[in-house]
Design an enzyme around this catalytic site. Structure first.
Site, PDB file in Angstrom:
ATOM      1  N   LEU A  32       8.859 -20.100   7.559  1.00 50.22           N
ATOM      2  CA  LEU A  32      10.269 -20.291   7.778  1.00 50.22           C
ATOM      3  C   LEU A  32      10.988 -21.441   6.981  1.00 50.22           C
ATOM      4  O   LEU A  32      10.306 -21.827   5.956  1.00 50.22           O
ATOM      5  CB  LEU A  32      10.297 -20.876   9.302  1.00 50.22           C
ATOM      6  CG  LEU A  32       9.467 -20.133  10.415  1.00 50.22           C
ATOM      7  CD1 LEU A  32       9.493 -21.147  11.797  1.00 50.22           C
ATOM      8  CD2 LEU A  32      10.436 -18.829  10.702  1.00 50.22           C
ATOM      9  N   SER A  33      12.335 -21.232   7.071  1.00 48.55           N
ATOM     10  CA  SER A  33      12.946 -22.262   6.203  1.00 48.55           C
ATOM     11  C   SER A  33      12.511 -23.499   6.000  1.00 48.55           C
ATOM     12  O   SER A  33      12.558 -24.301   5.088  1.00 48.55           O
ATOM     13  CB  SER A  33      14.454 -22.152   6.523  1.00 48.55           C
ATOM     14  OG  SER A  33      14.830 -22.579   7.685  1.00 48.55           O
ATOM     15  N   GLU A  34      12.006 -23.865   7.142  1.00 56.59           N
ATOM     16  CA  GLU A  34      11.455 -25.331   7.338  1.00 56.59           C
ATOM     17  C   GLU A  34      10.282 -25.600   8.334  1.00 56.59           C
ATOM     18  O   GLU A  34      10.278 -24.755   9.507  1.00 56.59           O
ATOM     19  CB  GLU A  34      12.512 -26.286   7.753  1.00 56.59           C
ATOM     20  CG  GLU A  34      12.674 -27.700   7.261  1.00 56.59           C
ATOM     21  CD  GLU A  34      13.416 -27.253   5.692  1.00 56.59           C
ATOM     22  OE1 GLU A  34      12.775 -27.851   4.622  1.00 56.59           O
ATOM     23  OE2 GLU A  34      14.456 -26.437   5.555  1.00 56.59           O
ATOM     24  N   THR A  35       9.341 -26.403   7.900  1.00 51.85           N
ATOM     25  CA  THR A  35       8.504 -26.628   9.068  1.00 51.85           C
ATOM     26  C   THR A  35       8.288 -28.118   8.789  1.00 51.85           C
ATOM     27  O   THR A  35       8.112 -28.858   7.994  1.00 51.85           O
ATOM     28  CB  THR A  35       6.969 -26.183   8.521  1.00 51.85           C
ATOM     29  OG1 THR A  35       6.828 -24.822   8.575  1.00 51.85           O
ATOM     30  CG2 THR A  35       5.790 -26.666   9.336  1.00 51.85           C
ATOM     31  N   VAL A  48      11.301 -31.441   1.212  1.00 55.13           N
ATOM     32  CA  VAL A  48      12.785 -31.693   1.135  1.00 55.13           C
ATOM     33  C   VAL A  48      13.142 -33.159   1.678  1.00 55.13           C
ATOM     34  O   VAL A  48      12.244 -33.503   2.725  1.00 55.13           O
ATOM     35  CB  VAL A  48      13.572 -30.696   1.808  1.00 55.13           C
ATOM     36  CG1 VAL A  48      13.429 -29.396   0.957  1.00 55.13           C
ATOM     37  CG2 VAL A  48      13.266 -30.390   3.061  1.00 55.13           C
TER      38      VAL A  48
END
Length: 288
Positions: free
Chosen positions: A44-47, A76
């Site tokens: 996913l775009s972020e974990t 990030v």
């Protein structure tokens, strides 16, 4: 080893819209390389990884936790939607008893609180500075083609380039714009830009009455071609549109295919409250 994992759609109250984030609850420290491997696995775009800061901490009773965010490609420094998702897991699933949660992150301490059916994030507010169109001509061309650009700004804190399209365009133009974000990598190789925001002024007489501005967000430099709904980008957009519109309270909509809505309130301490709703769509365990 088993790690509890959840998938939460952020900035929406409908499953399969908004921005999905995976959230992992860490009872113990995780080997450093496993953070990135898990993020790649979740794809996913972020974990987000929530960790206890002290041995006696408890996901139900403690009010302060460590929080890190990983895309499938790298870590990030700030992610709004995954912070919203992390707070939702603690508030709604763990039934955390505190009214305010504090997350210790690479962007300092971030706070989250519940207000009715929204979770409100206290985020940094990032200023933008005017840019000369010619300095980013190739990148703007890759993002917006021959569309008219009304303003160009840069946020040095986030390395986001903000491209404001002409007020003459309708929201549907931004939604239907075909963007090949992979092309951004060849158009911008200096390392100065790590995210590109396309934004458009809202109009209450148009579709989805009441939105002050619209946006789309692209970050192929982080392995995210298009992010569905981006809290960190709105920490940049909030300062820009507040200045442009003369407003501190705004309602924004990110016009990705999934779409999502954000309530914005600029604070007097130079930060911004960004509120959204959530939908939990998956509960399980990572086993390895």
């Amino acid at each position: 080893m088993q790690i509890p994992v959840f998938v939460v759609d952020a900035f929406t109250n409908r499953p399969f819209s908004g921005n999905p984030a995976a959230v992992c609850l860490l009872e113990n420290d995780l080997d450093e390389d496993l953070h990135q491997k898990i993020a790649m696995e979740m794809n996913l775009s972020e974990t987000a990884f929530i960790r206890k800061l002290h041995p006696g901490d408890d996901f139900i009773k403690s009010s302060c936790f460590g929080l890190r965010w990983f895309t499938p490609a790298n870590e990030v420094p700030l992610c709004g939607h995954a912070t919203l998702a992390a707070a939702a897991v603690l508030f709604h699933i763990q039934k955390n008893t505190n009214s305010v949660l504090t997350f210790v992150t690479l962007s300092g301490e971030l706070k989250a609180r519940q207000v009715e059916d929204h979770i409100v994030l206290d985020l940094p507010l990032y200023l933008t500075y005017p840019q000369v169109l010619q300095e980013a001509e190739l990148l703007i061309k890759a993002a917006a083609g021959d569309m008219i650009v009304q303003d160009l700004r840069y946020s040095p804190d986030t390395k986001n380039l903000l491209v404001r399209l002409s007020d003459a365009y309708e929201r549907s133009v931004l939604e239907e714009l075909q963007v090949s974000a992979q092309d951004f990598l060849s158009a911008e190789k200096t390392g100065r830009v790590k995210g590109l925001i396309l934004t458009l002024k809202g109009n209450s007489s148009r579709k989805c009455k009441g939105h002050d501005f619209y946006s789309r967000y692209f970050a192929p430099w982080y392995g995210v071609l298009e992010d569905p709904v981006t809290g960190s980008a709105h920490a940049v957009l909030s300062s820009y549109w507040s200045e442009q519109l003369g407003k501190k309270e705004m309602l924004a909509f990110q016009c990705s295919r999934r779409g999502g809505e954000l309530k914005i309130s600029l604070r007097n301490d130079g930060r911004v409250d960004i509120a959204g709703r959530v939908a939990v769509v998956l509960k399980g365990n990572l086993t390895f």
